[in-house]
Design a protein around this motif. Structure first.
Motif, PDB file in Angstrom:
ATOM      1  N   MET A   1       0.911  -1.109   0.010  1.00  0.00           N
ATOM      2  CA  MET A   1      -0.017  -0.015  -0.111  1.00  0.00           C
ATOM      3  C   MET A   1       1.004   1.600   0.009  1.00  0.00           C
ATOM      4  SD  MET A   1      -3.130  -1.014   2.714  1.00  0.00           S
ATOM      5  CE  MET A   1      -3.986   0.316   2.215  1.00  0.00           C
ATOM      6  N   THR A   2       0.823   1.855  -1.109  1.00  0.00           N
ATOM      7  CA  THR A   2       1.628   3.352  -1.250  1.00  0.00           C
ATOM      8  C   THR A   2       0.554   4.290  -0.431  1.00  0.00           C
ATOM      9  OG1 THR A   2       0.445   3.811  -3.106  1.00  0.00           O
ATOM     10  CG2 THR A   2       2.665   2.767  -3.415  1.00  0.00           C
TER      11      THR A   2
ATOM     12  N   MET B   1       2.742  -5.151 -10.097  1.00  0.00           N
ATOM     13  CA  MET B   1       1.492  -5.925  -9.750  1.00  0.00           C
ATOM     14  C   MET B   1       1.250  -6.244  -8.305  1.00  0.00           C
ATOM     15  SD  MET B   1       0.065  -5.556 -12.617  1.00  0.00           S
ATOM     16  CE  MET B   1      -1.530  -6.258 -12.031  1.00  0.00           C
ATOM     17  N   GLY B   2       2.433  -6.243  -7.468  1.00  0.00           N
ATOM     18  CA  GLY B   2       2.387  -6.497  -6.227  1.00  0.00           C
ATOM     19  C   GLY B   2       1.707  -5.391  -5.253  1.00  0.00           C
ATOM     20  N   ALA B   3       1.770  -4.231  -5.995  1.00  0.00           N
ATOM     21  CA  ALA B   3       1.251  -2.841  -5.165  1.00  0.00           C
ATOM     22  C   ALA B   3       0.020  -2.635  -5.798  1.00  0.00           C
ATOM     23  CB  ALA B   3       2.124  -1.713  -5.526  1.00  0.00           C
ATOM     24  N   VAL B   4      -1.010  -2.162  -4.694  1.00  0.00           N
ATOM     25  CA  VAL B   4      -2.462  -1.865  -5.011  1.00  0.00           C
ATOM     26  C   VAL B   4      -2.466  -0.435  -5.528  1.00  0.00           C
ATOM     27  CG1 VAL B   4      -4.962  -1.601  -4.115  1.00  0.00           C
ATOM     28  CG2 VAL B   4      -3.367  -3.456  -3.215  1.00  0.00           C
ATOM     29  N   LEU B   5      -2.433  -0.429  -6.856  1.00  0.00           N
ATOM     30  CA  LEU B   5      -2.562   0.636  -7.625  1.00  0.00           C
ATOM     31  C   LEU B   5      -3.490   0.860  -8.865  1.00  0.00           C
ATOM     32  CD1 LEU B   5       1.416   1.249  -7.805  1.00  0.00           C
ATOM     33  CD2 LEU B   5      -0.069   2.725  -6.576  1.00  0.00           C
ATOM     34  N   LYS B   6      -4.190   2.191  -8.947  1.00  0.00           N
ATOM     35  CA  LYS B   6      -4.932   2.183 -10.169  1.00  0.00           C
ATOM     36  C   LYS B   6      -4.361   1.962 -11.331  1.00  0.00           C
ATOM     37  CE  LYS B   6      -3.874   7.245 -10.198  1.00  0.00           C
ATOM     38  NZ  LYS B   6      -4.458   8.706 -10.000  1.00  0.00           N
ATOM     39  N   ASP B   7      -2.954   2.166 -11.760  1.00  0.00           N
ATOM     40  CA  ASP B   7      -2.250   2.084 -12.706  1.00  0.00           C
ATOM     41  C   ASP B   7      -2.160   0.449 -13.110  1.00  0.00           C
ATOM     42  OD1 ASP B   7      -1.117   4.565 -13.272  1.00  0.00           O
ATOM     43  OD2 ASP B   7      -0.864   4.207 -11.341  1.00  0.00           O
ATOM     44  N   CYS B   8      -2.102  -0.094 -11.895  1.00  0.00           N
ATOM     45  CA  CYS B   8      -1.841  -1.813 -12.001  1.00  0.00           C
ATOM     46  C   CYS B   8      -3.519  -2.486 -12.255  1.00  0.00           C
ATOM     47  CB  CYS B   8      -1.201  -2.405 -10.736  1.00  0.00           C
ATOM     48  SG  CYS B   8       0.228  -1.838 -10.685  1.00  0.00           S
ATOM     49  N   LEU B   9      -4.430  -1.970 -11.787  1.00  0.00           N
ATOM     50  CA  LEU B   9      -5.718  -2.466 -12.006  1.00  0.00           C
ATOM     51  C   LEU B   9      -6.056  -2.234 -13.468  1.00  0.00           C
ATOM     52  CD1 LEU B   9      -8.154  -3.791 -10.901  1.00  0.00           C
ATOM     53  CD2 LEU B   9      -8.876  -1.829  -9.980  1.00  0.00           C
ATOM     54  N   MET B  10      -5.650  -1.080 -13.748  1.00  0.00           N
ATOM     55  CA  MET B  10      -6.234  -0.623 -15.193  1.00  0.00           C
ATOM     56  C   MET B  10      -5.399  -1.457 -16.080  1.00  0.00           C
ATOM     57  SD  MET B  10      -5.217   2.898 -17.337  1.00  0.00           S
ATOM     58  CE  MET B  10      -3.528   2.231 -17.860  1.00  0.00           C
ATOM     59  N   THR B  11      -4.126  -1.842 -15.831  1.00  0.00           N
ATOM     60  CA  THR B  11      -3.405  -2.632 -16.966  1.00  0.00           C
ATOM     61  C   THR B  11      -3.980  -4.110 -16.694  1.00  0.00           C
ATOM     62  OG1 THR B  11      -1.254  -1.511 -16.453  1.00  0.00           O
ATOM     63  CG2 THR B  11      -0.871  -3.607 -17.234  1.00  0.00           C
ATOM     64  N   GLY B  12      -4.310  -4.502 -15.763  1.00  0.00           N
ATOM     65  CA  GLY B  12      -4.906  -6.015 -15.483  1.00  0.00           C
ATOM     66  C   GLY B  12      -6.136  -5.945 -16.442  1.00  0.00           C
ATOM     67  N   ALA B  13      -7.162  -5.001 -16.459  1.00  0.00           N
ATOM     68  CA  ALA B  13      -8.258  -4.799 -17.208  1.00  0.00           C
ATOM     69  C   ALA B  13      -7.802  -4.718 -18.584  1.00  0.00           C
ATOM     70  CB  ALA B  13      -9.053  -3.685 -16.664  1.00  0.00           C
ATOM     71  N   LEU B  14      -6.972  -4.004 -18.912  1.00  0.00           N
ATOM     72  CA  LEU B  14      -6.456  -3.871 -20.532  1.00  0.00           C
ATOM     73  C   LEU B  14      -5.949  -5.348 -21.155  1.00  0.00           C
ATOM     74  CD1 LEU B  14      -4.996  -0.155 -20.454  1.00  0.00           C
ATOM     75  CD2 LEU B  14      -6.944  -1.075 -21.488  1.00  0.00           C
ATOM     76  N   LEU B  15      -5.361  -6.047 -20.147  1.00  0.00           N
ATOM     77  CA  LEU B  15      -4.442  -7.233 -20.722  1.00  0.00           C
ATOM     78  C   LEU B  15      -5.683  -8.345 -20.745  1.00  0.00           C
ATOM     79  CD1 LEU B  15      -1.222  -7.578 -18.324  1.00  0.00           C
ATOM     80  CD2 LEU B  15      -1.516  -7.609 -20.977  1.00  0.00           C
ATOM     81  N   ALA B  16      -6.759  -8.247 -19.883  1.00  0.00           N
ATOM     82  CA  ALA B  16      -7.963  -9.216 -20.051  1.00  0.00           C
ATOM     83  C   ALA B  16      -8.724  -8.680 -21.218  1.00  0.00           C
ATOM     84  CB  ALA B  16      -8.687  -9.012 -18.820  1.00  0.00           C
ATOM     85  N   ALA B  17      -9.050  -7.554 -21.544  1.00  0.00           N
ATOM     86  CA  ALA B  17      -9.536  -7.178 -22.660  1.00  0.00           C
ATOM     87  C   ALA B  17      -8.835  -7.591 -23.927  1.00  0.00           C
ATOM     88  CB  ALA B  17      -9.650  -5.547 -22.567  1.00  0.00           C
ATOM     89  N   THR B  18      -7.554  -7.292 -24.021  1.00  0.00           N
ATOM     90  CA  THR B  18      -6.767  -7.743 -25.245  1.00  0.00           C
ATOM     91  C   THR B  18      -6.764  -9.355 -25.338  1.00  0.00           C
ATOM     92  OG1 THR B  18      -5.124  -5.563 -24.592  1.00  0.00           O
ATOM     93  CG2 THR B  18      -4.511  -7.571 -26.149  1.00  0.00           C
TER      94      THR B  18
END
Length: 469
Positions: free
Chosen positions: A34-35, A119-136
């Motif tokens: 958690m940052t 990806m070990g840090a809870v961050l909006k950038d990481c959640l966004m990246t996960g959503a984009l990867l799943a969409a891809t």
């Protein structure tokens, strides 16, 4: 028959390896790093009182997960799951074709050290990246779907993920738009003018989810948009030698701004520094409230009056942000411990955490940690793409990487590597597919390959030479 069994065994082994990689991140960073951003977001998730400094949609989602398990753990599991599900879908798509080598390469993208650590840090950038990867990953499978109804279902799920991603960052529309256009019916993009029109409409629609979510969740206005305005006014003042700040009651504002301004980030103007900058966030917000003047109009007027100074400020920041011509590390590539918080959530040191962190920090000194390399790699892939068999998939992924990366030339107030996670991962994915296509060609277009490689080679050579000088 033997070949089928061998492919099945390989697929099982690759799936096990991806599960092991996901487990490694979860174990190393449990219950989730958690940052300061995450600490603030979790507090609002608990209270249910949101402001718009960080995406309220993420805080609302976190609030729904608290009954399942308190703390950052559910968000950590969610973003890591999305990350590896997306890569797993891409790998399975390649394996089915059958292109097992490409499947392994796509799965290996997930082992990018910065990706594993971030990806070990809870961050909006990481959640966004996960959503984009799943969409891809779903985008890849829409091209394989043959049964009636399956393709629209996959496309609908992917579009829903893109809309969710668009609620997490105000500039996320740049990453989402090319993928969204590729998911829409082919008849909407079978002519260049249709592609352009669809892209414009998709961009406009993808800019709606963030403000709409903020309004639906009754998020309090925090003035977060002033960070960009103040940072650019400071940069224009610094580069032009002319004060473009409003009257804030500061004597000699040019000299004061010189002490406050940094091309790295806007933080010296923020309300969490000590001592605060007299031209910073609180005085500026008080001026806007007192005068009812439009900060956006002031910002636009300053840019129009001093376009060269604005361009120089933005180029200096973009250079640092993308780690192009820089000597020293801008700041630590990834975080390794949680910020102090009232709930005492923290990650615990261990050999696995140390190994991932060491790999991430070491790679940050190489092209694997230079966002400019990802941007130019995506550009090179687009140069190579016109003659490639997988171009309907390669082009939107590469454009998503390129647009999002270049967008930080305008929409950026800080220089953390987490902002570029999607840019770097998407560029690697597009390059892996493009490389496999080129390898499969009976006659390779070497001249086009040379042109495609040129942007990345030139950037890496220039960046390396600058660092050694």
């Amino acid at each position: 028959m033997a070949g089928s069994r061998q492919r099945a065994s390989g697929a099982i082994a690759l799936s096990a390896a991806m599960l092991a990689a996901a487990a490694a991140t979860l174990m190393a960073y449990w219950p989730g790093l958690m940052t300061w951003d995450a600490v603030r977001q979790y507090g609002q998730a608990i209270d249910g009182d949101y402001d718009d400094w960080h995406p309220p949609a993420m805080e609302w989602l976190w609030r729904q997960l608290i009954p399942i398990h308190a703390g950052p753990a559910p968000m950590l599991v969610l973003q890591v799951a999305l990350y590896w599900i997306g890569l797993g879908l891409l790998s399975a798509w390649a394996w089915r074709r059958p292109r097992p080598g490409l499947g392994v390469a796509l799965a290996s993208v997930g082992l990018l050290p910065l990706g594993m650590a971030l990806m070990g840090a809870v961050l909006k950038d990481c959640l966004m990246t996960g959503a984009l990867l799943a969409a891809t990953g779903l985008l890849a499978w829409t091209r394989e779907a043959r049964r009636a109804g399956v393709r629209p279902l996959l496309a609908g799920l992917a579009l829903a993920l893109l809309l969710a991603a668009a609620t997490l960052r105000f500039n996320a529309f740049l990453a989402c738009m090319p993928l969204a256009v590729a998911l829409l019916p082919a008849r909407w993009r079978d002519r260049p003018w249709k592609v352009a029109a669809t892209a414009i409409v998709a961009t406009a629609l993808l800019m709606v989810p963030l403000p709409l979510a903020n309004r639906l969740l009754h998020a309090e206005r925090s003035g977060v948009e002033l960070s960009l305005v103040i940072f650019d006014l400071g940069g224009i003042t610094e580069e032009s030698g002319t004060n473009v700040f409003p009257a804030l009651g500061v004597a000699n504002p040019i000299a004061v701004n010189h002490r406050c301004y940094s091309a790295v980030k806007w933080d010296p103007y923020s309300n969490w520094v000590d001592p605060p900058c007299p031209l910073g966030f609180e005085p500026f917000r008080a001026w806007a409230a007192r005068t009812h003047a439009s900060p956006t109009r002031l910002w636009a007027g300053a840019i129009l009056a001093h376009p060269l100074a604005y361009a120089l400020h933005r180029l200096h920041h973009f250079n640092i942000n993308t780690r192009f011509l820089v000597h020293d590390p801008v700041e630590r590539a990834v975080q390794v411990q949680s910020a102090p918080n009232d709930w005492h959530y923290t990650v615990h040191p261990g050999p696995l955490l140390s190994a991932i962190d060491a790999a991430a920090t070491a790679s940050a000194g190489t092209p694997l940690g230079w966002p400019i390399a990802g941007i130019t790699l995506a550009l090179g892939v687009l140069i190579a793409a016109p003659r490639l068999a997988s171009r309907p998939l390669i082009v939107p992924i590469a454009l998503s990487s390129l647009f999002y990366g270049l967008g930080y030339g305008v929409f950026s107030v800080a220089a953390e590597l987490r902002y570029h996670l999607w840019t770097m991962l998407a560029a690697l994915i597009a390059a892996a597919i493009a490389g496999a296509d080129l390898y499969a060609m009976p006659v390779r277009p070497w001249r086009r390959i040379g042109w495609a490689a040129a942007p990345l080679v030139l950037v890496v050579v220039a960046a390396s030479a600058f660092r050694l000088s």
